[in-house]
Design an enzyme around this catalytic site. Structure first.
Site, PDB file in Angstrom:
ATOM      1  N   ILE A   1      27.935  33.503  35.364  1.00 56.35           N
ATOM      2  CA  ILE A   1      28.224  34.823  34.789  1.00 56.35           C
ATOM      3  C   ILE A   1      29.686  35.182  34.979  1.00 56.35           C
ATOM      4  O   ILE A   1      30.370  35.614  34.061  1.00 56.35           O
ATOM      5  CB  ILE A   1      27.328  35.902  35.429  1.00 56.35           C
ATOM      6  CG1 ILE A   1      25.859  35.653  35.102  1.00 56.35           C
ATOM      7  CG2 ILE A   1      27.741  37.295  34.955  1.00 56.35           C
ATOM      8  CD1 ILE A   1      24.919  36.626  35.785  1.00 56.35           C
TER       9      ILE A   1
ATOM     10  N   LYS B   1      25.231  35.124  44.044  1.00 53.86           N
ATOM     11  CA  LYS B   1      26.665  34.982  44.302  1.00 53.86           C
ATOM     12  C   LYS B   1      26.874  34.067  45.488  1.00 53.86           C
ATOM     13  O   LYS B   1      26.344  34.302  46.578  1.00 53.86           O
ATOM     14  CB  LYS B   1      27.313  36.343  44.575  1.00 53.86           C
ATOM     15  CG  LYS B   1      28.814  36.238  44.802  1.00 53.86           C
ATOM     16  CD  LYS B   1      29.484  37.604  44.748  1.00 53.86           C
ATOM     17  CE  LYS B   1      30.999  37.461  44.829  1.00 53.86           C
ATOM     18  NZ  LYS B   1      31.683  38.749  44.657  1.00 53.86           N
TER      19      LYS B   1
ATOM     20  N   GLY C   1      34.859  35.015  40.299  1.00 55.13           N
ATOM     21  CA  GLY C   1      35.794  35.986  40.845  1.00 55.13           C
ATOM     22  C   GLY C   1      36.608  35.448  41.993  1.00 55.13           C
ATOM     23  O   GLY C   1      36.557  34.253  42.317  1.00 55.13           O
ATOM     24  N   GLY C   2      37.373  36.347  42.627  1.00 61.51           N
ATOM     25  CA  GLY C   2      38.258  35.927  43.704  1.00 61.51           C
ATOM     26  C   GLY C   2      37.525  35.547  44.973  1.00 61.51           C
ATOM     27  O   GLY C   2      37.976  34.689  45.732  1.00 61.51           O
TER      28      GLY C   2
ATOM     29  N   VAL D   1      29.428  34.098  40.545  1.00 61.31           N
ATOM     30  CA  VAL D   1      28.152  34.753  40.306  1.00 61.31           C
ATOM     31  C   VAL D   1      27.424  34.011  39.189  1.00 61.31           C
ATOM     32  O   VAL D   1      28.000  33.770  38.118  1.00 61.31           O
ATOM     33  CB  VAL D   1      28.349  36.241  39.925  1.00 61.31           C
ATOM     34  CG1 VAL D   1      27.001  36.914  39.723  1.00 61.31           C
ATOM     35  CG2 VAL D   1      29.138  36.965  41.001  1.00 61.31           C
TER      36      VAL D   1
ATOM     37  N   ASP E   1      36.058  47.220  47.167  1.00 57.49           N
ATOM     38  CA  ASP E   1      36.491  46.535  45.945  1.00 57.49           C
ATOM     39  C   ASP E   1      35.854  47.208  44.726  1.00 57.49           C
ATOM     40  O   ASP E   1      35.381  46.551  43.807  1.00 57.49           O
ATOM     41  CB  ASP E   1      36.128  45.053  45.992  1.00 57.49           C
ATOM     42  CG  ASP E   1      36.865  44.242  44.910  1.00 57.49           C
ATOM     43  OD1 ASP E   1      37.938  44.710  44.467  1.00 57.49           O
ATOM     44  OD2 ASP E   1      36.375  43.171  44.520  1.00 57.49           O
TER      45      ASP E   1
END
Length: 809
Positions: free
Chosen positions: A61, A85, A64-65, A69, A178
């Site tokens: 999906i 995740k 990210g950093g 995910v 975040d």
């Protein structure tokens, strides 16, 4: 996955039990995810991979950093798609795993409709930690809002739900750290948009205070999103981050929902070194949202995505929403909202048209909000006018400006306390004697029934009766309140009541504070400007405005907006009698306003409009047309098409077209104008009635005699009521109706009207004024048509005498 870790197993069972109690199905949205099709980087899970023997990977999906995910499917009797995740390599240290244990119980207890549920946690076969969350099939917050062109109100409603979710997490001891639109997904539940905050727990787990062994990594790494990061969080040794960091991030999200941009542009941070990024976040103050909107090159598209015209978007955001956002974004976290719940409550107050705590606690502000909230009860002459009048009127109380003057002059503290006492007294009066009149909780008394449709004028009338007795021993308080009431009466068109209050305010301020007191000069200016509007006693008006202009220039400076304002008013007054001086003043004022303000400032536009009127009177009609069209376009953009300034400019432009004999254009503008002015100002407002006079005059020019007569018959009674039987507009309407009746041969109907107009003009303007001479000419013509030679001779003699006598003698 839990092995021999009994605590981990118990926590995971608790989370699953919590999920079963509150699980909510998620509707499909085909645009929610982008399937992964390419080759993964090192450590990327491939489709059909089974994680921990329980979850089968379907697709990526988001990468990210902090982690990747995936959409995964639970391998059990109950097939269920989830979001899984996996922490990226390098972040799966023993310290991180230990922190997972401290946080799992809090996550299991979280139960909020706007938080994506944590379902499971464990380790992959390669020893990398993972979380399993409810799969939210939706779009990132800002993308959802833009693709559906959600108006500002609906965006704010979504935002309050997000704040509620964050507040719930904070109460559980969890700080997100975040928060950003990509971590807030919006899906449709029963066809209603519902936001879901995702990734809770990760930031807290990754950024709790570390042991000395891991401090080096903490000082040299940053995981998050700079544009949404609080100033205190931007320091890489941020050992003291609390829930207020999330408040800042929520402020950035709200800023973006309103403006389509973050306070700090992405490009600035991308191009800057890390030390410069930290400096920008910690030191540079962002522009207010309304300023960001105004200066945006994409203003039209930003407004369209919010289902608004650009000027409406700017007006909607300016004020309350500016204040709310900037409080949330304060560099000093002690000055932000204490909690996400407080921020949500503030936005909800805005949605209910109640005063917001971040706004200035002034009488002007709170009364303006009250009128908006009770617009159904407070029947002002149009809401646009009410906002304009109250915004300009109540600010003229002047105590705040007087206080600033005292500071500048370094006067003693006693005077400051006096001014604070005046402010409190004025505020109490507005609350207890003005606003309470339309609040049933205050105004219902055993001997006085509550009237739900009370008008603002009735409220003012009742309150005005109490001023003299209530503040007999507080002259400056009485002066401030009388000035406020006088200006409000003026805005509502009740010039007689306005004059009485403004005269008393000026008298008290002059007696108590001296002739050069800024508030006394403000009252003197308004009194002179009122006299200009009434059209009576031009000599008195000129004397007051010359004094106000001169003293303001001496005390404040010639280019000060207040000094320019008085000189402008003087020029308007002199237009008929001393046009050369009037033009010179207007040209000087306009140049000073363009330097000290901006060419697009409201005051500069009004001055430019008056200069165009001078050009019209001089016969330079095309240049006047050009200038008025320019002013009209800018005012429509920055004020609105319904604003009184814009309406006046449209009226003046119509008069230019009338002078150009372009009667169809003039009539079209005026027909549109009177519809708007009647709706916004009211059928009995002097400005609307003045526009109706001009419309009737143009219809007369187009030989639509009966339509013109009907208009005059309709407006003369309210003109007599609001402007007086001998007001300039009243006399003009009476004379014009008589002239049309004379022209179509209805001499008996014309005669009493023209005689009434003559008596009024002679008394108000004098025998030799051009308006009086015009009526005499009509009467002479009427009697010539009747072949009444004695009356013809009488009016011919009066005409010769009036023309022979120089004006002003």
């Amino acid at each position: 996955a839990c092995g021999d870790d009994a605590a981990l197993r118990d926590d995971l069972l608790a989370m699953l039990d919590a999920h079963e109690r509150v699980a909510t199905p998620v509707p499909e949205m085909s645009t929610q995810s982008v399937p992964y099709t390419g080759q993964g980087s090192s450590g990327m899970l491939q489709p059909d991979t089974v994680v921990d023997g329980k979850y089968k990977i379907i697709e990526l999906i988001n990468d990210g950093g902090m982690g990747s995910v995936y959409r995964a499917r639970r391998i059990s009797d109950v097939k269920m798609d989830v979001a899984l995740k996996v922490i990226k390599p390098g972040l799966d240290s023993k310290q991180v795993l230990a922190r997972f244990h401290n946080e799992r119980q809090a996550l299991a207890l979280m139960n909020h409709d706007n938080i994506a549920k944590i379902l499971d946690a464990g380790m992959t076969e390669l020893g990398r930690p993972y979380f399993v969350m409810e799969l939210v099939k939706g779009l990132p917050l800002t993308r959802f809002c833009d693709e559906n062109k959600l108006p500002i109100i609906q965006r704010l409603e979504l935002f309050t739900k997000i704040c509620s979710a964050v507040q719930h997490a904070h109460q559980k001891g969890i700080v997100h750290r975040d928060l950003k639109p990509n971590n807030i997904l919006v899906g449709l539940y029963d066809d209603k948009p519902v936001p879901k905050v995702i990734d809770f727990g990760l930031a807290k787990a990754l950024y709790q205070p570390l042991t000395e062994d891991s401090l080096h990594t903490r000082l040299h790494s940053f995981v998050g999103t700079w544009r949404y990061t609080a100033p205190e969080q931007a320091l890489l040794n941020n050992l003291d981050i609390d829930t207020r960091a999330d408040i800042y991030s929520l402020g950035v999200i709200l800023y973006e929902l309103l403006t389509g941009q973050t306070p700090i542009d992405r490009s600035r941070l991308q191009d800057a070194a890390e030390d410069e990024v930290v400096r920008i976040i910690r030191e540079e103050e962002p522009p207010r949202p309304s300023e960001k909107i105004r200066s945006s090159a994409q203003l039209s598209s930003i407004a369209a995505l919010r289902s608004l015209e650009p000027v409406r978007l700017q007006k909607l955001v300016r004020g309350d929403l500016d204040w709310i956002v900037m409080k949330a974004l304060d560099k000093d976290r002690n000055r932000r909202y204490p909690s996400a719940g407080d921020l949500a409550a503030e936005v909800e107050r805005y949605l209910r048209d109640e005063p917001v705590e971040a706004g200035p606690p002034t009488v002007r502000y709170r009364l303006m909000k009250f009128v908006r909230r009770h617009r159904g009860k407070v029947a002002l002459a149009g809401f646009a006018l009410a906002t304009l009048v109250l915004a300009a009127v109540i600010s003229s109380i002047g105590w705040a400006r007087a206080y600033r003057e005292q500071q500048r002059a370094n006067q003693n503290a006693r005077l400051a306390r006096d001014q604070a006492a005046i402010a409190k007294a004025v505020n109490d009066f507005v609350r207890d004697d003005l606003v309470a009149e339309v609040d049933p909780h205050h105004s219902i008394q055993p001997d006085r029934p509550f009237v739900s449709n009370i008008t603002m004028k009735k409220v003012l009338d009742r309150a005005a009766e109490k001023v003299g007795s209530r503040f007999a021993d507080q002259p400056l308080v009485e002066a401030g309140i009388r000035h406020t009431i006088g200006k409000t009466y003026m805005g509502l068109g009740d010039y007689k009541s306005a004059q009485a209050h403004l005269e008393r305010a000026e008298e008290l301020r002059r007696r108590e504070s001296g002739p050069d007191d800024p508030d006394r000069l403000e009252s003197l200016h308004e009194l002179g400007w009122l006299t200009v509007h009434v059209g009576a006693n031009a000599e008195r008006a000129e004397s007051m405005l010359r004094e106000a202009a001169s003293r303001r220039a001496d005390t404040l400076g010639r280019s000060h907006p207040a000094a320019c304002k008085s000189r402008y008013a003087l020029a308007v007054l002199l237009m008929n009698s001393k046009r050369g001086e009037a033009k010179e003043i207007l040209e000087e004022v306009l140049q000073e306003q363009k330097k000290s303000l901006t060419p697009r400032h409201r005051d500069a536009l009004v001055t430019q409009r008056e200069l165009a009127n001078v050009l019209k009177d001089e016969g330079n009609l095309r240049e006047a047309e050009r200038m008025l069209n320019e002013v009209l376009q800018i005012q429509s953009e920055i004020l609105s098409k319904q604003h009184p300034d814009t309406l006046t400019t449209q009226n003046n432009l119509a008069l230019v077209y009338d002078a150009l004999n372009e009667f169809a254009k003039a009539e079209g503008l005026l027909l549109d104008l009177v519809k708007v002015s009647e709706h916004e100002l009211g059928a009995d407002h002097p400005a609307h009635l003045s526009y109706m006079i001009n419309l009737a005059a143009v219809k007369h020019e187009r030989e639509k005699y009966h339509e013109a007569i009907d208009i005059y018959s309709k407006i003369i009674p309210p003109l007599k009521a609001v402007a007086g039987a001998q007001g300039p507009d009243t006399l003009a309407a009476i004379q014009n109706q008589g002239a049309i009746l004379l022209q179509i041969g209805k001499l008996k109907e014309a005669e009493p009207l023209l005689l009434e107009a003559y008596q009024g003009c002679r008394k108000v303007f004098g025998e030799n004024d051009e308006r009086t001479i015009g009526v005499i000419e009509h009467l002479k013509l009427l009697y010539e048509s009747q072949q009444n030679q004695p009356e013809v001779k009488r009016w011919a003699d009066l005409l010769e005498k009036a023309r022979r006598k120089p004006p002003g003698d």
